[in-house]
Design an enzyme around this catalytic site. Structure first.
Site, PDB file in Angstrom:
ATOM      1  CD  GLU A 265      -2.979  -0.549   2.468  1.00  4.00           C
ATOM      2  OE1 GLU A 265      -2.949   0.587   3.005  1.00  4.00           O
ATOM      3  OE2 GLU A 265      -3.710  -1.466   2.882  1.00  4.00           O
ATOM      4  CD  GLU A 319     -12.090   1.693  -0.405  1.00  3.85           C
ATOM      5  OE1 GLU A 319     -12.582   0.799   0.318  1.00  3.85           O
ATOM      6  OE2 GLU A 319     -10.861   1.826  -0.601  1.00  3.85           O
ATOM      7  CE  LYS A 322     -10.666   2.879   4.158  1.00  2.00           C
ATOM      8  NZ  LYS A 322      -9.283   2.603   3.709  1.00  2.00           N
ATOM      9  CD  GLU A 328      -8.006   6.484   6.371  1.00  2.00           C
ATOM     10  OE1 GLU A 328      -8.366   5.388   5.925  1.00  2.00           O
ATOM     11  OE2 GLU A 328      -6.808   6.760   6.588  1.00  2.00           O
TER      12      GLU A 328
END
Length: 460
Positions: A265, A319, A322, A328
């Site tokens: 990541e 997303e 999250k 985030e």
């Protein structure tokens, strides 16, 4: 977090998988699904293929996703979630069933090349660290039972918080309480199975927390003065390389200098809260674009120059479910409607293209109009000198005009010289939030500073 990197990924020349020796680096993408508005998996696979992305990392073994990836030519990393670790560690029959239902069932049509057992386990609030290595060994035994151990590797993504020290990179070390119980056994397992240590590395976090000490250019793969490791003399041109080499040094310190690393990541958010310094689409485009070019050169890190840099970008989509700060929910390369969040280079020769709505390489200018950064005369001389040394050194400010005999040497005072250096650094970093602080030794003004006949620049 996760990170995917763009389409650049990879052309057919990237036939190299991250778990075998490669002559050039590879880029993959994290396909996270903590959202209620994402495209159907079949559409996602078509998006990946249209962008030339041939490696993807998942955070589970969702049946619809694995089925959609069948016969796609895309290599897949699946994950056994942290909540399954205790069961996987306790019972071989559990991992036998898990492998049969979540891995064997989909192969060989779906090209599963690795399993991430847990994710950032050492910071899991469920305290699952003790289960990690036993779970990894049981999953490995289950793979062997189904004759899949030759094709599928096992590892577990590590957060950089597992390090007790990461600066300078040569002094990298693991937290002492982790070394004997889990680090050494895990690295021994990886060595014996010829797998890689998975590492999640985010220069964004380091920059956001230390914007007064870390150059934005250094974090974003842009041209900068670089940093020399005081321990071994190696020069670092970017922060990610330094973070990875801190991990290599930590492994070497416990006797495992032969285990390879894959960055599972990394990424940069295109939006963030006000206190998330550096978040923004232009910076995200610069980071991911610079990273792609960095990987495609095929060069390793300063400590391991012969080892290719293999990376999974975080993340494929924004997303919306999250939790946590705004960043985030804004790591994606694509919106759920499949439009790009920002343009990214598709080859090593392309320069990063900034989002048309944001021309500067920071989340937002700290002030509109012309502003300057000057020293706080009430600050101690020690703090001013420390800031001056940083700005003119690691910070990459242009301090030639304050050298003896140059245009801004007079007046010869620490405050005047520090002001010039602070302002040079501030302008060089596009007057970004957090770039005029120096630990409280500087502040922003909206009128041109007056120090003798010296003229302070308003841009670089």
């Amino acid at each position: 977090m996760s990170l995917f990197v763009l389409s650049l990924l990879m052309l057919s020349s990237f036939s190299v998988i991250p778990f075998t020796h490669a002559d050039s680096g590879m880029i993959g993408v994290n396909y996270g699904r903590i959202a209620n508005n994402l495209p159907a998996p079949e559409k996602v696979v078509e998006l990946l293929k249209s962008q030339g992305i041939n490696r993807v990392k998942l955070y589970d073994t969702d049946s619809s996703v694995l089925t959609a990836l069948a016969n796609s030519g895309i290599k897949v990393v699946v994950s056994l979630p942290n909540e399954n670790l205790s069961a996987a560690a306790a019972d071989q029959s559990y991992t036998d069933a898990w492998v049969q239902d979540n891995v064997k069932k989909y192969t060989p049509a779906t090209d599963i090349e690795a399993i991430a057992v847990g994710n950032e386990v050492f910071v899991d609030p469920r305290n699952t660290t003790a289960y990690l290595v036993p779970a990894m060994k049981n999953v490995q035994s289950s793979l062997a039972k189904f004759s899949l151990d030759g094709a599928i590797k096992i590892s577990s993504p590590l957060a950089l918080s597992a390090l007790a020290n990461s600066y300078p990179p040569s002094a990298g070390s693991f937290k002492p309480d982790l070394i004997e119980p889990v680090i050494k056994p895990m690295l021994d397992f990886l060595r014996k199975t010829s797998s890689h240590l998975m590492v999640n590395a985010y220069p964004f976090f380091a920059y956001a927390a230390n914007a007064d000490k870390i150059s934005l250019e250094y974090a974003l793969f842009k041209e900068n003065a670089g940093n020399v490791d005081s321990g071994n003399g190696l020069k670092y041109e970017n922060l990610l390389d330094a973070q990875i080499d801190a991990v290599f040094a930590a492994m070497s310190a416990v006797g495992f200098n032969d285990v390879k690393v894959v960055v599972t990541e990394t990424g940069w958010p295109s939006a963030g809260d006000e206190n998330e310094i550096g978040a923004g689409s232009a910076n995200a485009a610069a980071y991911n674009g610079g990273l792609v070019k960095r990987v495609l050169t095929g060069n390793g890190t300063p400590l391991k120059p012969e080892e290719p840099l293999n990376v999974y970008l975080f993340a494929l989509f924004n997303e919306n479910q999250k939790t946590g700060p705004t960043s985030e929910r804004n790591y994606g390369l694509f919106y759920p409607n499949e439009n790009k969040v920002y343009d990214v280079p598709f080859s090593a020769k392309s320069a990063p293209v900034n989002d048309s709505k944001e021309k500067v390489p920071v989340k937002s200018p700290s002030h509109v109009g012309q502003t300057w950064c000057v020293a706080n005369g009430k600050t101690s001389k020690e703090k001013l000198q420390e800031g001056l040394d940083y700005a003119c050194g690691e910070g990459g400010a242009d301090c030639r005009p304050i050298q003896k005999g140059a245009t801004c040497y007079d007046p010869e005072s620490l405050e005047a010289h520090a002001s010039y250096a602070f302002n040079s650094y501030y302008q060089k970093n596009a007057r970004g939030v957090g770039t005029c602080d120096f630990g409280g030794a500087a502040y922003v003004v909206s009128q041109p500073p007056k120090y003798g006949k010296c003229e302070f620049p308003t841009g670089h």
